[in-house]
Design a protein around this motif. Structure first.
Motif, PDB file in Angstrom:
ATOM      1  N   LEU A 131       0.829  -1.204   0.000  1.00 59.13           N
ATOM      2  CA  LEU A 131       0.000   0.000   0.000  1.00 59.13           C
ATOM      3  C   LEU A 131       0.864   1.254   0.000  1.00 59.13           C
ATOM      4  CD1 LEU A 131      -2.694   1.488   0.228  1.00 59.13           C
ATOM      5  CD2 LEU A 131      -2.580   1.142   2.719  1.00 59.13           C
ATOM      6  N   ALA A 132       1.906   1.270   0.853  1.00 62.32           N
ATOM      7  CA  ALA A 132       2.787   2.436   0.926  1.00 62.32           C
ATOM      8  C   ALA A 132       3.468   2.689  -0.414  1.00 62.32           C
ATOM      9  CB  ALA A 132       3.822   2.236   2.027  1.00 62.32           C
ATOM     10  N   LEU A 133       3.885   1.640  -1.086  1.00 62.50           N
ATOM     11  CA  LEU A 133       4.547   1.800  -2.381  1.00 62.50           C
ATOM     12  C   LEU A 133       3.576   2.293  -3.447  1.00 62.50           C
ATOM     13  CD1 LEU A 133       6.894  -1.297  -2.396  1.00 62.50           C
ATOM     14  CD2 LEU A 133       7.614   1.066  -2.622  1.00 62.50           C
ATOM     15  N   GLU A 134       2.370   1.780  -3.429  1.00 57.63           N
ATOM     16  CA  GLU A 134       1.394   2.228  -4.431  1.00 57.63           C
ATOM     17  C   GLU A 134       1.023   3.689  -4.220  1.00 57.63           C
ATOM     18  OE1 GLU A 134      -1.571  -0.843  -4.077  1.00 57.63           O
ATOM     19  OE2 GLU A 134      -0.604  -2.078  -5.629  1.00 57.63           O
ATOM     20  N   LEU A 135       0.958   4.128  -2.965  1.00 58.97           N
ATOM     21  CA  LEU A 135       0.729   5.546  -2.691  1.00 58.97           C
ATOM     22  C   LEU A 135       1.906   6.386  -3.182  1.00 58.97           C
ATOM     23  CD1 LEU A 135      -0.817   5.342   0.901  1.00 58.97           C
ATOM     24  CD2 LEU A 135      -2.014   5.969  -1.216  1.00 58.97           C
ATOM     25  N   ALA A 136       3.120   5.864  -2.978  1.00 57.35           N
ATOM     26  CA  ALA A 136       4.310   6.584  -3.457  1.00 57.35           C
ATOM     27  C   ALA A 136       4.328   6.664  -4.978  1.00 57.35           C
ATOM     28  CB  ALA A 136       5.569   5.891  -2.939  1.00 57.35           C
ATOM     29  N   ILE A 137       3.887   5.603  -5.647  1.00 56.70           N
ATOM     30  CA  ILE A 137       3.820   5.618  -7.113  1.00 56.70           C
ATOM     31  C   ILE A 137       2.829   6.683  -7.584  1.00 56.70           C
ATOM     32  CG2 ILE A 137       3.050   4.286  -9.124  1.00 56.70           C
ATOM     33  CD1 ILE A 137       4.221   1.790  -7.656  1.00 56.70           C
ATOM     34  N   ASP A 138       1.685   6.762  -6.912  1.00 57.21           N
ATOM     35  CA  ASP A 138       0.675   7.761  -7.283  1.00 57.21           C
ATOM     36  C   ASP A 138       1.202   9.183  -7.101  1.00 57.21           C
ATOM     37  OD1 ASP A 138      -1.108   5.762  -7.907  1.00 57.21           O
ATOM     38  OD2 ASP A 138      -2.154   5.835  -5.974  1.00 57.21           O
ATOM     39  N   ALA A 139       2.068   9.375  -6.080  1.00 51.87           N
ATOM     40  CA  ALA A 139       2.579  10.714  -5.781  1.00 51.87           C
ATOM     41  C   ALA A 139       3.877  11.035  -6.506  1.00 51.87           C
ATOM     42  CB  ALA A 139       2.793  10.847  -4.268  1.00 51.87           C
ATOM     43  N   ALA A 140       4.415  10.075  -7.255  1.00 49.99           N
ATOM     44  CA  ALA A 140       5.716  10.262  -7.888  1.00 49.99           C
ATOM     45  C   ALA A 140       5.663  11.323  -8.979  1.00 49.99           C
ATOM     46  CB  ALA A 140       6.202   8.938  -8.479  1.00 49.99           C
TER      47      ALA A 140
END
Length: 389
Positions: free
Chosen positions: A213-222
């Protein structure tokens, strides 16, 4: 100053000197020591202090641990240095007074530490990082974005040691300091890099679903992947998301992230971007990692991915070593114990400090030793080297 015992070190120095095709005088000059000192070391008439050991290793282009007669000494030195790495950031917001080098010199020192991290040269990191971290904190990362970026990179090198040697609480503290420093820079690529590193905390606690989940949020914010560094930062997040999805047994999510990482890797050459290797070869290595993470039912996929392929030598030593460690597990699961042992030996040659204390290396070496019907001196020696039980 600690001195490495005489036993074995002279022969090792002479061996690596011959590999490098250097005369004693040439090596002594490159290491800035007297040739007479080198001759005494090589014939076993004297030991070598840490400074001489490091100078010789640097001149030979190898890690100091390769020169130590007892490889356990390298691990014990690193373990003994963990408190110093902890003290270096205990009061990061209350730095001591002291000198601070100009920014170009600090940048060069951090670049050197990053090179050591990528090569799994943990002894060098533990010897140099506490002082460097103190200097960076004195330089004022809270009001200078350039210093904050350097601090984040230096913390990543220190975190590599803490995480590798099981100091997970210290690793988490370093990651939080990286997040603090990244926020000071306002750099979205650095923020993505920190999110990539932060996944270690989820691996350490087996909180894989939260990590995904944390990585997918980071991908969205990249940052929008419209430059090579931004493409690589986003691609690296997808690579790591694929691996942690594999740990959750979510094969569909792992495949989706791998496909996106593969698409992004086609747009940039294999290289180090913001301290992380990314490109087609790195993605292929992560495909193997995902297959192994998904378990025995996917082992054939791992072997198919690497059929006729080996990681290129320009990849960081740690990544190449990790590849062979995971390949060994796939080979062991496939009933190929001899191939698995060869892969473990390549992992050791590639990055000895990384391989020696890797949990899977110990587990697989112990399994291989049990599977052997006859005594194998080579296998027993390897198992003792990595403390397999």
């Amino acid at each position: 100053m600690p001195t490495t015992p005489h036993r074995g070190i002279g022969k090792r120095v002479a061996y690596y000197r011959s590999v490098a095709r250097l005369t004693q005088q040439q090596l002594a000059d490159a290491a800035s020591i007297h040739v007479g000192t080198l001759r005494k070391i090589e014939r076993g008439a004297r030991g070598a202090g840490d400074n001489i050991l490091e100078a010789l290793a640097a001149a030979l282009g190898i890690d100091p641990s390769l020169l130590v007669a007892d490889r356990a000494q390298a691990s014990s030195r690193i373990a003994a240095a963990i408190p110093a790495l902890s003290a270096a950031i205990a009061a990061y917001d209350l730095p001591d007074d002291g000198p601070v080098r100009p920014l170009p010199e600090l940048r060069a020192a951090v670049a050197e530490a990053t090179t050591w991290r990528l090569a799994s040269q943990y002894v060098r990191i533990t010897r140099r990082l506490p002082e460097l971290l103190g200097e960076l904190l004195r330089a004022g990362p809270d009001h200078d974005p350039d210093v904050a970026a350097l601090l984040a990179s230096a913390c990543r090198a220190a975190d590599a040691v803490a995480f590798k040697f099981g100091a997970y609480d210290l690793s988490a503290r370093y990651i939080e300091l990286m997040r603090w420093a990244a926020a000071k820079t306002g750099d979205p690529i650095l923020t993505s890099t920190v999110a990539y590193v932060r996944t270690e905390t989820f691996f350490a606690s087996n909180a894989h679903a939260k990590g995904l989940l944390a990585l997918e949020l980071a991908i969205d914010a990249a940052a929008s992947p419209d430059t090579p560094p931004a493409i690589a930062a986003c691609g690296a997040l997808h690579m790591r998301a694929a691996v942690i999805a594999g740990r959750t047994a979510d094969a569909d999510a792992a495949d989706l992230h791998l496909a996106e990482a593969r698409r992004l890797s086609d747009q940039v050459p294999e290289a180090i971007y913001s301290g992380t290797a990314f490109g087609p070869s790195s993605v292929r290595i992560h495909e193997v990692s995902v297959a192994v993470s998904l378990g025995r039912d996917y082992v054939r996929r791992a072997l198919d991915i690497v059929r006729g392929w080996t990681p290129p030598p320009e990849l960081p030593a740690e990544r190449r070593s990790g590849f062979y460690i995971e390949l060994a597990r796939a080979q062991l699961w496939s009933g190929l114990p001899d191939d698995a042992f060869e892969s473990l030996k390549i992992a050791r040659r590639t990055a000895p400090q990384h391989a020696r204390d890797h949990r899977w290396v110990r587990e697989d070496a112990a399994t291989l030793r049990r599977l052997k019907r006859a005594n194998s001196e080579d296998l027993n020696s390897f198992a003792e080297w990595c403390h397999a039980t």
